[in-house]
Structure formats: structure tokens, C-alpha cells
Design a protein around this motif. Structure first.
Motif, PDB file in Angstrom:
ATOM      1  N   ALA A   1      36.385 -15.481  -8.492  1.00  0.00           N
ATOM      2  CA  ALA A   1      35.166 -15.321  -7.688  1.00  0.00           C
ATOM      3  C   ALA A   1      34.161 -16.384  -8.128  1.00  0.00           C
ATOM      4  O   ALA A   1      33.986 -16.616  -9.326  1.00  0.00           O
ATOM      5  N   PRO A   2      33.500 -17.011  -7.165  1.00  0.00           N
ATOM      6  CA  PRO A   2      32.531 -18.044  -7.537  1.00  0.00           C
ATOM      7  C   PRO A   2      31.260 -17.407  -8.090  1.00  0.00           C
ATOM      8  O   PRO A   2      30.970 -16.241  -7.803  1.00  0.00           O
TER       9      PRO A   2
ATOM     10  N   LEU B   1      21.915 -18.471 -12.043  1.00  0.00           N
ATOM     11  CA  LEU B   1      23.304 -18.595 -11.597  1.00  0.00           C
ATOM     12  C   LEU B   1      24.116 -17.533 -12.321  1.00  0.00           C
ATOM     13  O   LEU B   1      24.347 -17.616 -13.525  1.00  0.00           O
ATOM     14  N   LEU B   2      24.506 -16.532 -11.568  1.00  0.00           N
ATOM     15  CA  LEU B   2      25.181 -15.375 -12.156  1.00  0.00           C
ATOM     16  C   LEU B   2      26.684 -15.594 -12.141  1.00  0.00           C
ATOM     17  O   LEU B   2      27.328 -15.461 -11.105  1.00  0.00           O
ATOM     18  N   ALA B   3      27.228 -15.935 -13.296  1.00  0.00           N
ATOM     19  CA  ALA B   3      28.654 -16.191 -13.377  1.00  0.00           C
ATOM     20  C   ALA B   3      29.400 -14.879 -13.598  1.00  0.00           C
ATOM     21  O   ALA B   3      28.834 -13.892 -14.055  1.00  0.00           O
ATOM     22  N   VAL B   4      30.661 -14.861 -13.242  1.00  0.00           N
ATOM     23  CA  VAL B   4      31.486 -13.680 -13.478  1.00  0.00           C
ATOM     24  C   VAL B   4      31.779 -13.552 -14.973  1.00  0.00           C
ATOM     25  O   VAL B   4      31.812 -12.454 -15.520  1.00  0.00           O
TER      26      VAL B   4
ATOM     27  N   GLU C   1      25.433  -5.099 -21.710  1.00  0.00           N
ATOM     28  CA  GLU C   1      25.660  -3.655 -21.882  1.00  0.00           C
ATOM     29  C   GLU C   1      26.089  -3.010 -20.571  1.00  0.00           C
ATOM     30  O   GLU C   1      27.004  -2.188 -20.529  1.00  0.00           O
ATOM     31  N   LEU C   2      25.395  -3.399 -19.496  1.00  0.00           N
ATOM     32  CA  LEU C   2      25.691  -2.820 -18.189  1.00  0.00           C
ATOM     33  C   LEU C   2      27.115  -3.169 -17.772  1.00  0.00           C
ATOM     34  O   LEU C   2      27.870  -2.322 -17.287  1.00  0.00           O
ATOM     35  N   ARG C   3      27.484  -4.424 -17.990  1.00  0.00           N
ATOM     36  CA  ARG C   3      28.830  -4.830 -17.598  1.00  0.00           C
ATOM     37  C   ARG C   3      29.893  -4.138 -18.456  1.00  0.00           C
ATOM     38  O   ARG C   3      30.975  -3.816 -17.962  1.00  0.00           O
TER      39      ARG C   3
END
Lengths: 517, 537
Positions: A82-83, A96-99, A121-123
Motif C-alpha cells: 500500500a502506498p 506522509l503516513l507510511a504503512v 501504541e495504537l497500531r
């Protein structure tokens, strides 16, 4: 002509159902009203030489297990990462939110170390949650009222999977699920742009703003399902599904709109096409709009009164418009000069701006500052446009199906102008590079794809239209009260987006001989 | 005379209750009934908390905050013999909704009259109305066990909890799928969407939907508000559902009746005795310190204050685990309503229905359309009070002449929305209070021309005032929002919904705990029951 199963609609779900049923040895025909397959996943040449890869954007939802069961990889499906998504800001580089967690933390850490830690933490919490949630999304919804030990076990299994999360995680899940996504994110993050940017996807296609209670559930469902993208986008998924179906022996007929479902002796006998041609089959799997299926394709009075009433109550208000742009040069953001970005989210910078955009549709108005979910498909696939040109596809929220005063030319021009003005502020000069622009407001989407209300997910995502209540309680587990009629489109569990799961699960129900008591 | 005990001395009291609100009094009464020695300390000069009647203007007695009752649990009324102590409720059995175009809708206790009134708007809705009321009452009965007991905890694996859940599940499942669907919808839908499944005419949907938003920071189209609707259908007087009433003598009379019953049972109540802090030594509550420096020891301290005030104020975050303190902080208070009380020199008339009549003695609702209510909400979302607010009005002096001089009247107006957090900050209420009052009387003037000329005195209570005067943090009338994530086993903090707190010997007994706000009394009674069952006192 006699078939075992007639599938209505050659979108991703119709093709998935056909592939599964034909693979199990059934004689299957897929009937598609349009001249091409793919439905909302079909590539759209909106300007000569410029193609947009489908109306749906959220292609990260394809469940690898579903792709595996259908053997899609053998039929040409390829994955890609996913980009990253840019949360754009005026007068700055945005986020820029990277995976990848490290990259995301590094980027965010420059603004707020606390937020970077909170995102981590959320992830991590999401990663613990995801397996249980994914399972819920890969199976038929459990029955609300178990009728025997088997049902009880089916109900208990996901409950037990959730319990295995441990008490703290489970408590937190139960606490946040009914919350609004703005509260949920504001509890964790201080950066306004991040909160708005993270909240936005939860609202895609919903009749809800970030302050609407329960939107955290949509957010969790989407985040837990998110995974890899499909190489070539939604059209490539549709193509792989079609190949899988045809390889298994299914017949696909385009330009074959269905006028009605024939009923004999209280059960499905086949369909009549708009052309008057009749086809026989004891089973029909409708992946087109459920409301239309239950209220129009089936003659009134055939279904029990209660089911008709439930079908009428299904809420399918379209809330987003699609904009396709052909540019004669690359889309470049002032805050990110020289960077090729595939996914950009443009809002006002605060979660309240998103709420204001939603407020408009409550009064049957279109937002004057719509939120823009921007995709630039030519970054990954330059062949979608002539050399040097760019295709930009935008999902603009919020725009109501029913606009006060109607969607006149002037109203359309006004909405397009609001969206482009917002884009221009982030990408100065972009308007002068537009070779062609197409705006599809909800009534257009309804006319083009047959989805009631122009609702991209057929049935509005809402807490009372999920799981065992999707699309309505009487037809939630694919079988309907009419023997032989099954529902399997985005309006069935687990719902919309680029995700052919409902079609596959409906086919499973057909093969299991499911009936509705 | 000081009743202080020296630090370390043997406690004079088994329990000291902080705050003489109705829940604190109920809790104290139940403890005394079980033979415990109880002291109730009240900051103000009178008992009742937000359940009070005050003479704000000479001769006019205002139910300043809470203004109607019905949720007070019947078993509490029986146990504490409240009628003997002056508790009397006069039924309030009509709802009047005027519309700006001169039409009106009057629903009252007579089903046939109500049917005809609704039929003028929609014959179809008129037929469905009764059915709807029955269905809601039945759903209410289904949910009632939850309100009259401690909240079940679905995350616990203790056999007793699992058995309780299973019993609850069986009770629900036994009703069949249709009921479960109804219940799930109720928990998840917005009040308007839920009502729209039954009714077609907005003139009925709008005034009915407001029960779903009272005291919340949600709009009538916000998911989750259908449940609050149900909360309001659980009201009962003498066993009849959906009956609201006015206490004779104002709502303060309810508190006084409970206080009188408590005193009769041996409870000592001290007013004008503000508690400065709850004494915590070695992780346990040992008593309280008054603002005048007096220290009072007790085996347990029971807080009738809201969770923020209790833990972050009276106890202090330094005595709490950081994670617990964090969870208390994120328990949302966010008051969203205000109150305007008027002393009138005569009875104003509605333009759409002049003269006296049943429409004035019931509940008067200014909620003419869903759009009107949504716009009122939108103002508040961005930090303003509603320019055209939702109003819920009663004129108690028509039913209970004791509250005003002859020929004169008091009008109690509940107003939503008035967000505690104004764009310009909560303290700006000091400057916006009268403008807010003007918005309220101005709105009403449109329906009751001449009203403003009849006002002898106007009391405007913004959420900021509710906080200052009544100690309600952020002016939240329910001690914390009644949103799904703050109910049942999550109220106020997961794992601490059963009146116990992480501070040993500190208990909570008020609306910030399950089952929440309104003049229900259940938190107070259930807290006392839990204290006695745990032999904590």
C-alpha cells in the motif's frame, strides 16, 4: 436456457460468486446490465486516452484468504505494498503516513514525539485486534438469536476469539466501539492535521461526520482489514475474478439487464431480461443493489410483508461524489515539490472541518469545502494516460443524493469549483492544467451503476446496518425469504469497498443449501 | 459545636457521605436503615444538590435544576417510605408542541384525543403511535433489570458474571429474533432514524426525538441517541409507564423527603459544611477534611460528587495510579444544557392556542423540526450556544400553586444546547449569560407574544453556573455524558462501575456511576447495597 445459478451483476462480488459456484461444478451465468464487467471496479475512460481505475478507492481491503480461495493469483492477481498517504496541509509539507511503523514514527516524530509514540501504541493495539476482526469479516455474520447448538457455537466462536484478546484490550474495544472517531482520536493525538487525516477514511460513503457516535467502529473495521493493494488497481481485481470465473466454466453476458426475477410455486424459477428473454434457474444470486432486488426485481407481495418493510427501511443515501481529472502534466503539491504521491488526503486541517463538510448534507446541501480523498493512479501505472499526462481521481465528501433545488448544471459547477479550489490551494496551477474534468454526483452514480441513492457501498455503513443487520435482518445471511434468492453484493456482510467477500460468502451459502426459516 | 475527631482517633462514623444530593441521601438512608452511623456533609445551605427548590425571587420557588421526576425507583420510594415524608408527585401527562406556522400538536393521556391530534398531521402515524408506545414500554421492561442492579461486565470470566450474562442473554433470546433486532437497533441508531422507521411526519418525529438528546452532547441524528429515548420511557409513577410528574413543592421536596426519611433513620446531615478534601492515608480513605479545617474520620467515605470532582479534586491525582487518573480525565463531562427560570406576573398565552388549557399544564416542547434541532446542535459543536435552542418547558405553578404567589407563575425552561466549552472559553459565560437568556426568551416570545413583558425575574443558569453553584463539573447534569461508551460497566471507568474505587474505603454513589443520571436514586441505593454486601461498613 437452463442454468443452476444466475448471478446478477458482474461487479467484483458477482464475479466472485460465479467463480466459486462454477468451481463447484454449477452451471452459472452472470448477467451484467452494463456493456463491460467490473461495476464500480471497472476502469473508466472519462476522456479519450485517460482512464480512471474505477470509482472505488479503498482497494487495500481485499482479503488475501478470499483471493486464495478463488485462486486469483493463478489468474493474474498480483499484490503490491500500500502506498503512503499524504495528509496535506496548506503552507507546509503535511504528514506522509507510511504503512511501515518506523517510517511513520520518524515522520510524525518531527512534529510531535508524543503523537508518534501514540500512533505506535495504537497500531500495536490494532495489530492485536486485527486477527479476530478479520475473522469476523471473512465469515457470515452470526445469527442474533441462536436456534440450536450449531448456531450457538457459531455465535460463541467470534466471541471467544475476542475474549482471547485479554481483558484490557477487550474492555478498550467495547469502550471505544460506540464512540465517535473524533473523540477516539482526540484522546490519543494532539496534532489536529493527524486527527482529521486519520478520521476521514472512517466516514467514506457514510452518512456521518467525525462527531457522529459509532464512527470509531467503521474506523476499526477498515483499519483492521487494511492490507496490501492490488497491482493494476480495482480493474485488475475484476479481470482476475472474471478469468477465474470463466476458467471454471461460468458464462458472462454483458448488456444483459434483468427486468425481473421469476417466481413459480413460491420459489425462484429464473429471470426475465429487459429484452424479454427468459432464463431458467432455481437459484439467483443478486449482487446488485439489495433494495432494488427486493423491491423491484421481485414482484410486490412475493416476499413476506415484514421483509418488504425491512427492505424499504434500508438506508442507502449516497454522500460522496467522484471527480476525475485529466491533467497535461504531473500533479505537484506546493508542500512536497518534486514528489510523486499516489494518495493524498485534503481537508481543512482540523477534524471540525470534516464535521462541517458533513453538516451540509443534513440540510440537503453540498459542502462548500468538501473533503478530498485524492488518488493519482498514473503514479503507479503511467499507461492510464498519454505520455506526460496525469489522471487524478477524487472522492469528494460530502455531497447529498437529494440536493435542495436539485443537481442542476449550476449546482454541479458550484460543487466542482469548491473541490478544485481546495485542490488548487495545495497544488497551485493545477486548474490551468486540467484537460478534462468529470464529476459524478450520487444521482449519476445511481444511474450509471444502479446503486440506490448512488451509495457506493449499496447500503450505508451504519451501526444498525452491519453484520446480522446488513442489509436488513431478514436477508443478512445471504439467503432470503424467497427460496432460491440470495443476496451477495456490497450491501451484504462484510460490506463495501474493493472487497469481493460478500459474493464469495453468498456462493458458500448457496452451496450449503442455506434457507431462511 | 465541632464534631471533629482527632486524627487517628477512633472513627465516630461508619460512613461519611460527601454531598447531600438525592443519591447521597438515598445511600445514607439505606446505610442507616442497616444500622450504620452515617454523616452527610453538604457544601451549600440546603440539601438536594441539583434536586432543589430555591426562592430566587421573593415568593417564587424555582426548581432551579432538575424539574421533573419519574425515574425515581419505586422500590426506593417504598423502602424509604417517602410518601410519609412528604413525597407527592403530580402527574404531568401532556406534551404540547407549537409550530411556527400556527399549528400545534397536543398529546395527552387520553389515547383517543391524542390519536385524533396526530391524525391531523398523519392518519398513518396516528395508528402507529399507540403501538409504538407499547413496544417502547416493553423494551423498557427488558432493559429495566439493568437499571435496578449493578452493571454486568462482559469482559469478566468469573463464573458468576458469565452466568449473569447467560441469564440476560437467555431472557433476550427467548423473546425471539425480532426483539433482539429491535434492541440492537435501539442501541445503535439515532433517535430520528429510529423514529422514522415508525413514523412519517416530522411534526411528530421532532418533538419525540428530543428525549434522546437531553443532557447529551449529541444531535437527534447522532447514532446512539435512540437508546437515551428508551431511558426516558422507563419512567414510571405508580407503575404506569411513560408518566412524568412534578413533585409538590418543587423538586427540592423530593430531596427533603429523602432527607427527612434519612434523619428518621438516624442519619446526621450537616449543611454549610463544605468538604475540602478526602483524607487518604496509606492508600485508603480515612475521612474528610472540611474547608474550615475540621477533620472527620469514618470507616468509609462515600462520594456523591461527580467522578472528576471526586478523584481529581477531593482525592487528588497524587493518590491515584496514573492510568486510573488518565481514565478519569477522559471520562467526558462536557455539559451541554442550561436552565432559564422565570417569575411571571401572569400567564402568557400561546399565539397558536390562546387561553388556558391542558396544553399549559403539561410539558411544552419547542422542537418544531429535525432541521431546527440539528441547527441548534451545530451551533454548539463549534462552541456557541444555540441561537434558536431546543426548549423543554413546564409551568409548575399551574399544577402546584404553592410555588408562586396567587395569580403569578413560575416557568422552568430547560435549554439545549449550551456548551460548557464556549469558543471563547468557559469563563466567557460570565459575559454571554444574558445573551443566552435573551436567545431563550426571544425564541419563546415568537410562540408566546408578550411573554417578555410579563417577566418579573429571570434566572439564567449556564453550564458554567451549574458548575460554580452546584459543583457539577463542566455543568454536566448527569455527572458525565450518557453516551454508550460511558454507561453500564464502563461508568465511570472500566472495572470500577460497582461503586468501589481504587482508593480503599472510598466509594461512589452518584450519577457518575451506573445506571446514571436523572432523579433515579438507583446509584445511591445500589452503592449502599454494595457497601453492606462487601461488609465494608
Amino acid at each position: 436456457m437452463r442454468y443452476d445459478v444466475i448471478v446478477l451483476g458482474a461487479g467484483q462480488n458477482g464475479l466472485a460468486a460465479a467463480a466459486r459456484l462454477a468451481g463447484a461444478g454449477r452451471r452459472v451465468v452472470v448477467l451484467e446490465r452494463r456493456d463491460e464487467i467490473g461495476g464500480l471496479c471497472a476502469a473508466r475512460e472519462f476522456h479519450p486516452g485517460h482512464r480512471a481505475p474505477g470509482v472505488l478507492h479503498d482497494e487495500g481491503l481485499v482479503d488475501p484468504a478470499v483471493a486464495g480461495r478463488l485462486g486469483l493469483e493463478r489468474h493474474g492477481l498480483a499484490w503490491r505494498a500500500a502506498p503512503p498517504v499524504l495528509l496535506a496541509e496548506e503552507g507546509g509539507p503535511g504528514i506522509l503516513l507510511a504503512v511501515e511503523p518506523e517510517a511513520a514514527a520518524a515522520e510524525l516524530g518531527r512534529r510531535s514525539p508524543a503523537d508518534a509514540a501514540a500512533l505506535g501504541e495504537l497500531r500495536a493495539w490494532l495489530a492485536r485486534l486485527a486477527p479476530a476482526v478479520r475473522r469476523l469479516l471473512a465469515e457470515p455474520p452470526p445469527k442474533l438469536a441462536p436456534a440450536g447448538w450449531g448456531d450457538l457455537w457459531r455465535l460463541a466462536r467470534p466471541a471467544l476469539a475476542l475474549r482471547r484478546l485479554g481483558r484490557a484490550d477487550l474492555t478498550e474495544l467495547l469502550r471505544v466501539a460506540p464512540m465517535c472517531v473524533a473523540d477516539f482520536l482526540n484522546e490519543r493525538f494532539a496534532t489536529a492535521l493527524l486527527v482529521e487525516g486519520l478520521a476521514a477514511p472512517a466516514l467514506s460513503g457514510t452518512w456521518a461526520g467525525p462527531w457522529s457516535a459509532g464512527t470509531t467502529t467503521f474506523w476499526l473495521l477498515a483499519e483492521c482489514a487494511a492490507g496490501r493493494f492490488v497491482e493494476g488497481g480495482p480493474p485488475a481485481l475484476a479481470a482476475a475474478l472474471a478469468r477465474a470465473a470463466q476458467a471454471a466454466g461460468a458464462e458472462i453476458r454483458t448488456g444483459a439487464g434483468v427486468a425481473r426475477i421469476r417466481v413459480e410455486g413460491g420459489r425462484v424459477a429464473g429471470v426475465v431480461l429487459a429484452s424479454g428473454e427468459a432464463l431458467d434457474a432455481p437459484v439467483v444470486v443478486a449482487t446488485c443493489d439489495p433494495k432494488r432486488t427486493l423491491l423491484e426485481l421481485v414482484a410486490p407481495g412475493v416476499l413476506p410483508l415484514g421483509v418488504e418493510e425491512e427492505a424499504r427501511r434500508i438506508r442507502s443515501r449516497g454522500t460522496a461524489a467522484t471527480i476525475h481529472l485529466a491533467l497535461d502534466g504531473p500533479l505537484e503539491l506546493a508542500g512536497r515539490p518534486g514528489e510523486r504521491l499516489e494518495a493524498i488526503r485534503i481537508g481543512g486541517g482540523h477534524v471540525d472541518d470534516l464535521e462541517r463538510a458533513f453538516d451540509a448534507i443534513k440540510y440537503r446541501a453540498a459542502s462548500s469545502s468538501p473533503h478530498l480523498e485524492v488518488r493519482v493512479p498514473t503514479v503507479a501505472d503511467p499507461a492510464l494516460a498519454p505520455a506526460g499526462h496525469e489522471v487524478v481521481s477524487i472522492l469528494a465528501s460530502f455531497a447529498p443524493y437529494e440536493l435542495a433545488g436539485g443537481w442542476t448544471e449550476a449546482a454541479r459547477a458550484r460543487f466542482l469549483d469548491s473541490a478544485l479550489a481546495r485542490l488548487e490551494r495545495h497544488a497551485p496551477g493545477v486548474r490551468s492544467r486540467i484537460v478534462a474534468a468529470e464529476l459524478l454526483v450520487p444521482p449519476d452514480l445511481e444511474a450509471a451503476f444502479g446503486a440506490t441513492g448512488g451509495q457506493l457501498h449499496q447500503v450505508e455503513p451504519a451501526l444498525d446496518q452491519l453484520f446480522a443487520l446488513r442489509p436488513c435482518p431478514g436477508a443478512a445471511r445471504y439467503a432470503t425469504a424467497l427460496a432460491g434468492l440470495f443476496l451477495g453484493g456490497a450491501g451484504s456482510h462484510p460490506g463495501g469497498g474493493v472487497r469481493p467477500t460478500p459474493g464469495l460468502l453468498a456462493a458458500d451459502a448457496v452451496l450449503a443449501g442455506s434457507t431462511r426459516p | 459545636m465541632s464534631a471533629a475527631t482527632a486524627p487517628g482517633a477512633r472513627s465516630r462514623y461508619d460512613a461519611v457521605v460527601v454531598g447531600a444530593g438525592h443519591n447521597g441521601l438515598v445511600c445514607a438512608a439505606y446505610l442507616a436503615r442497616a444500622g450504620r452511623k452515617v454523616l452527610v456533609l453538604e457544601r451549600r445551605h440546603l440539601v438536594g444538590g441539583a434536586t432543589i427548590t430555591e426562592e430566587i425571587h421573593p415568593g417564587f420557588r424555582f426548581s432551579c435544576c432538575s424539574y421533573v421526576v419519574s425515574l425515581l425507583r419505586p422500590w426506593i420510594i417504598r423502602d424509604l417510605e417517602l410518601p410519609r415524608h412528604g413525597y407527592e408527585v403530580l402527574p404531568l401527562d401532556s406534551t404540547f408542541t407549537p409550530f411556527p406556522d400556527g399549528r400545534y400538536l397536543l398529546r395527552d393521556a387520553d389515547p383517543e384525543r391524542t390519536r385524533r391530534a396526530i391524525a391531523a398531521f398523519s392518519p398513518r402515524d396516528a395508528e402507529v403511535y399507540k403501538q409504538f408506545g407499547q413496544r417502547m414500554a416493553e423494551l423498557g421492561r427488558l432493559v429495566k433489570p439493568l437499571v435496578d442492579g449493578v452493571a454486568p461486565d462482559p469482559t469478566s470470566l468469573r463464573p458468576s458474571e458469565l452466568a449473569r450474562l447467560a441469564r440476560l442473554g437467555r431472557g433476550l433470546a427467548g423473546r425471539g429474533e425480532e426483539w433482539l433486532v429491535g434492541l440492537v437497533k435501539m442501541m445503535t441508531m439515532s433517535a430520528v432514524d429510529f423514529l422514522a422507521e415508525w413514523f412519517e411526519c416530522e411534526e411528530l418525529i421532532a418533538p419525540m426525538s428530543v428525549s434522546g438528546i437531553i443532557g447529551t452532547f449529541l444531535g437527534v441524528r447522532s447514532p446512539g441517541t435512540a437508546y437515551v429515548l428508551l431511558h426516558h420511557y422507563m419512567g414510571e409513577i405508580d407503575g404506569s409507564y411513560r408518566a412524568w410528574g412534578l413533585p409538590r413543592g418543587g423538586t427540592g421536596a423530593v430531596a427533603e423527603a429523602i432527607a427527612s426519611s434519612a434523619r428518621a433513620l438516624g442519619v446526621e446531615i450537616r449543611t454549610g459544611a463544605p468538604v475540602a478534601r478526602i483524607q487518604v492515608t496509606g492508600g485508603r480513605a480515612t475521612g474528610v477534611v472540611l474547608e474550615n479545617g475540621d477533620e472527620i474520620g469514618a470507616r468509609v467515605v462515600v462520594s456523591g460528587a461527580d467522578p472528576h470532582r471526586t478523584f481529581l479534586g477531593l482525592v487528588g491525582a497524587e493518590h491515584l495510579e496514573p492510568d486510573f487518573a488518565r481514565q478519569v480525565r477522559r471520562f467526558k463531562m462536557r455539559g451541554s444544557s442550561g436552565k432559564v427560570n422565570l417569575a411571571l406576573d401572569g400567564l402568557p398565552e400561546f399565539a397558536c392556542l390562546p387561553g388556558r388549557g391542558a396544553h399549559l399544564t403539561g410539558d411544552i416542547t419547542i422542537a418544531p423540526s429535525v432541521e431546527y434541532l440539528e441547527r441548534a446542535y451545530d451551533d454548539a459543536k463549534y462552541g456557541d450556544f444555540s441561537r434558536r435552542p431546543f426548549l423543554d418547558i413546564v409551568i409548575p405553578s399551574l399544577t402546584d400553586p404553592t410555588v408562586a404567589p396567587p395569580g403569578r407563575h413560575v416557568m422552568s425552561i430547560f435549554v439545549q444546547y449550551a456548551p460548557y466549552h464556549l469558543k471563547s472559553g468557559a469563563a466567557d459565560w460570565e459575559h454571554q449569560r444574558e445573551a443566552f437568556g435573551d436567545a431563550v426568551t426571544g425564541t419563546l416570545e415568537e410562540y408566546m407574544p408578550g411573554l417578555e413583558r410579563r417577566i418579573l425575574h429571570r434566572q439564567v443558569l449556564s453550564p458554567w453556573d451549574l458548575e460554580r453553584i452546584y459543583g457539577l463539573t463542566e455543568g454536566n447534569i448527569f455527572h458525565g455524558e450518557l453516551s454508550l461508551e460511558q454507561l453500564a460497566f464502563l461508568r465511570p471507568v472500566a472495572g470500577w462501575s460497582r461503586y468501589r474505587t481504587p482508593v480503599r474505603d472510598l466509594w461512589m454513589c452518584a450519577s457518575g456511576t451506573h445506571p446514571g443520571g436523572g432523579i433515579m436514586g438507583a446509584p445511591g441505593a445500589l452503592c449502599a447495597r454494595a457497601l453492606l454486601a462487601a461488609r465494608a461498613v
